[in-house]
Write an enzyme that holds these catalytic residues in place. Structure first.
Site, PDB file in Angstrom:
ATOM      1  N   ALA A   1      -4.844   7.577  -3.730  1.00  0.00           N
ATOM      2  CA  ALA A   1      -3.486   7.238  -4.158  1.00  0.00           C
ATOM      3  C   ALA A   1      -3.549   5.795  -4.656  1.00  0.00           C
ATOM      4  O   ALA A   1      -3.573   4.842  -3.869  1.00  0.00           O
ATOM      5  CB  ALA A   1      -2.523   7.375  -2.991  1.00  0.00           C
TER       6      ALA A   1
ATOM      7  N   THR B   1       0.848  -1.192   0.000  1.00  0.00           N
ATOM      8  CA  THR B   1       0.000   0.000   0.000  1.00  0.00           C
ATOM      9  C   THR B   1       0.881   1.239   0.000  1.00  0.00           C
ATOM     10  O   THR B   1       2.075   1.150  -0.326  1.00  0.00           O
ATOM     11  CB  THR B   1      -0.991  -0.041   1.184  1.00  0.00           C
ATOM     12  OG1 THR B   1      -1.929   1.019   1.042  1.00  0.00           O
ATOM     13  CG2 THR B   1      -0.300   0.082   2.528  1.00  0.00           C
ATOM     14  N   ASN B   2       0.335   2.398   0.338  1.00  0.00           N
ATOM     15  CA  ASN B   2       1.133   3.631   0.350  1.00  0.00           C
ATOM     16  C   ASN B   2       0.720   4.479   1.549  1.00  0.00           C
ATOM     17  O   ASN B   2      -0.138   4.074   2.328  1.00  0.00           O
ATOM     18  CB  ASN B   2       0.966   4.372  -0.975  1.00  0.00           C
ATOM     19  CG  ASN B   2      -0.493   4.666  -1.247  1.00  0.00           C
ATOM     20  OD1 ASN B   2      -1.146   5.392  -0.509  1.00  0.00           O
ATOM     21  ND2 ASN B   2      -1.028   4.048  -2.296  1.00  0.00           N
ATOM     22  N   ARG B   3       1.304   5.658   1.675  1.00  0.00           N
ATOM     23  CA  ARG B   3       1.115   6.440   2.901  1.00  0.00           C
ATOM     24  C   ARG B   3      -0.146   7.293   2.914  1.00  0.00           C
ATOM     25  O   ARG B   3      -0.353   8.073   3.842  1.00  0.00           O
ATOM     26  CB  ARG B   3       2.344   7.320   3.135  1.00  0.00           C
ATOM     27  CG  ARG B   3       3.555   6.523   3.588  1.00  0.00           C
ATOM     28  CD  ARG B   3       4.772   7.418   3.737  1.00  0.00           C
ATOM     29  NE  ARG B   3       4.479   8.573   4.558  1.00  0.00           N
ATOM     30  CZ  ARG B   3       5.122   9.742   4.474  1.00  0.00           C
ATOM     31  NH1 ARG B   3       6.073   9.886   3.600  1.00  0.00           N
ATOM     32  NH2 ARG B   3       4.795  10.742   5.262  1.00  0.00           N
ATOM     33  N   SER B   4      -0.989   7.161   1.931  1.00  0.00           N
ATOM     34  CA  SER B   4      -2.195   7.991   1.910  1.00  0.00           C
ATOM     35  C   SER B   4      -3.101   7.657   3.110  1.00  0.00           C
ATOM     36  O   SER B   4      -3.380   6.494   3.382  1.00  0.00           O
ATOM     37  CB  SER B   4      -2.966   7.737   0.612  1.00  0.00           C
ATOM     38  OG  SER B   4      -4.232   8.339   0.695  1.00  0.00           O
TER      39      SER B   4
END
Ligand code: CTP
Length: 404
Positions: free
Chosen positions: A278, A211-214
């Site tokens: 994101a 996943t990502n930091r959103s």
């Protein structure tokens, strides 16, 4: 600033034990800079005193005694005419019945009959009373007449019974109030807006994902700002720690593929699509059916391209299936404006929100954002550092401008 700033809210409180929660609602509305006038019915005064409301709102709280004072003949008309919204919370079975049948024998019911503004009721009563055919019929009549009925919720009642009849919590009522005010006065009333939020999750195996930091905060703020502007909002969201905006139709997704399907389905014929999510650019080529075990050694994870949602929307023919306006975000760590302008052109966007993710005080995972709004006509609007909600409001103002 929010849609509540400066709004004149008339809060009617009728006689239910939930009246103590109305004090919290009055406090929350006042803190949001609304002007709150309160009317208590005779029964409400048994549960909570006018002084409680006066102390919280800094304004006089009215009771039936005010009906017989010198200014009485104009009081109810004045209150009902000057308000932006009449909220009756809690609304008892008796008050519902009076509203449904136009009875007017106390200050609250007379004011409700004279009111020119939208009316919202938050029913609160024991489960048997709410389910009674007489109450159900009254609710139906009120709905048909355009009165907004918020709740009631299911849950445990003061009587010990469990069922439908609990008044919604003040925070939720506040969300409903924003919806009603938005629909009454907002520039997007009657328009459908689809918003995506959060970082997608691309599965490696049944328990792991990339996943990502959103955090989803900017997308949720955009959804709230669109609701405040009166839009019908569909929020397509990955799992986040945030509370859903009240009034949004929420669709939960995880992967870029799921988000793509939901976006295509929901944005067909919508007035606007705002892609704040994101979305993963890459995802594991193979998803293991069973949990990868340590004893099998370190796995090699091969990646492949995830679907580009905005590119898919851009490739739709304009007309029924493509939303009228499409807004994207550009998260960039260098050459912000040039990269954003290039993305806007290649994804055929009507606006792009350029986000400099190299700054530590703005962007991913923090409460504030510093963005620049670009449109294809070459207009560049650089916004100073501000809350994500204030950024969202600026985006919505610019979206409204696209129709002008
Ligand atoms: N986006 C999308 N589908 C993807 C990736 C991104 O629809 N698979 C959308 C995002 O929601 C955002 C916009 O495209 O509105 C730009 O996202 P960004 O990650 O900044 O750009 P990319 O297209 O991934 O380009 P690059 O790799 O060059 O940064």
């Amino acid at each position: 600033m929010s849609i509540l700033t400066g709004k004149k809210i008339l809060l009617g409180v009728s006689g239910s034990i939930a009246a103590y929660k109305a004090a919290d609602l009055a406090s929350k509305l006042t803190q949001a800079d609304a002007r709150v006038d309160v009317i208590l019915t005779g029964a409400a005064k048994h549960f909570v005193s006018p002084l409680t409301f006066q102390s919280l709102t800094g304004r006089k709280a009215y009771t039936d005694a005010d009906l017989w004072r010198s200014e009485a003949h104009v009081l109810h008309v004045g209150l009902g005419h000057s308000a932006d919204l009449l909220v009756i919370a809690p609304c008892t079975a008796n008050t519902l019945a009076k509203l449904a049948h136009g009875q007017s024998n106390d200050l609250l019911s007379i004011t409700a009959l004279a009111a020119q503004c939208p009316v919202m009721v938050a029913p609160a009563m024991d489960v048997g009373m709410y389910e009674h055919p007489a109450t159900q019929e009254n609710v139906r009549i009120l709905r048909e007449r355009g009165i907004y009925v918020a709740g009631p919720a299911e849950g445990r009642m003061a009587s010990g019974l469990v069922g439908r009849g609990r008044m919604l919590e003040p925070a939720e009522l506040l969300g409903h109030i924003r919806v009603v005010l938005g629909r009454a006065t907002g520039a997007l009333a009657g328009r459908k807006v689809v918003v995506t939020a959060g970082g997608t999750q691309e599965a490696i195996d049944p328990v792991r994902f990339i996943t990502n930091r959103s955090s989803g905060r900017q997308g949720y703020a955009v959804a709230q700002a669109a609701l405040d502007a009166g839009a019908d909002v569909t929020l397509i969201s990955t799992p986040t720690a945030l509370a859903y905006p009240v009034g949004a139709n929420v669709i939960s997704v995880r992967s870029a593929q799921e988000m793509l399907e939901a976006v295509l389905q929901e944005s067909a014929g919508a007035d606007a699509l705002i892609m704040a999510a994101a979305v993963a650019d890459f995802r594991p080529r193979n998803v293991a059916g069973n949990k990868l075990k340590k004893r099998d050694g370190i796995p090699q994870i091969q990646l492949e391209a995830a679907p580009d949602i905005l590119a898919s929307v851009a490739s739709l023919n304009s007309g029924a299936s493509r939303p009228q306006f499409v807004i994207g975000f550009a998260a960039e760590s260098r050459d912000l404006l040039a990269n954003a302008a290039e993305k806007m052109a290649s994804k055929k966007l009507d606006m792009i929100v350029a986000n400099d993710i190299s700054a530590t005080d703005a962007g991913f995972d923090v409460a504030q954002n510093r963005v620049t709004l670009l449109t294809p006509d070459g207009n560049v609007e650089k916004l100073s550092l501000r809350s994500k909600f204030a950024v969202a409001e600026a985006i919505i103002v610019k979206l409204v401008g696209l129709w002008e």
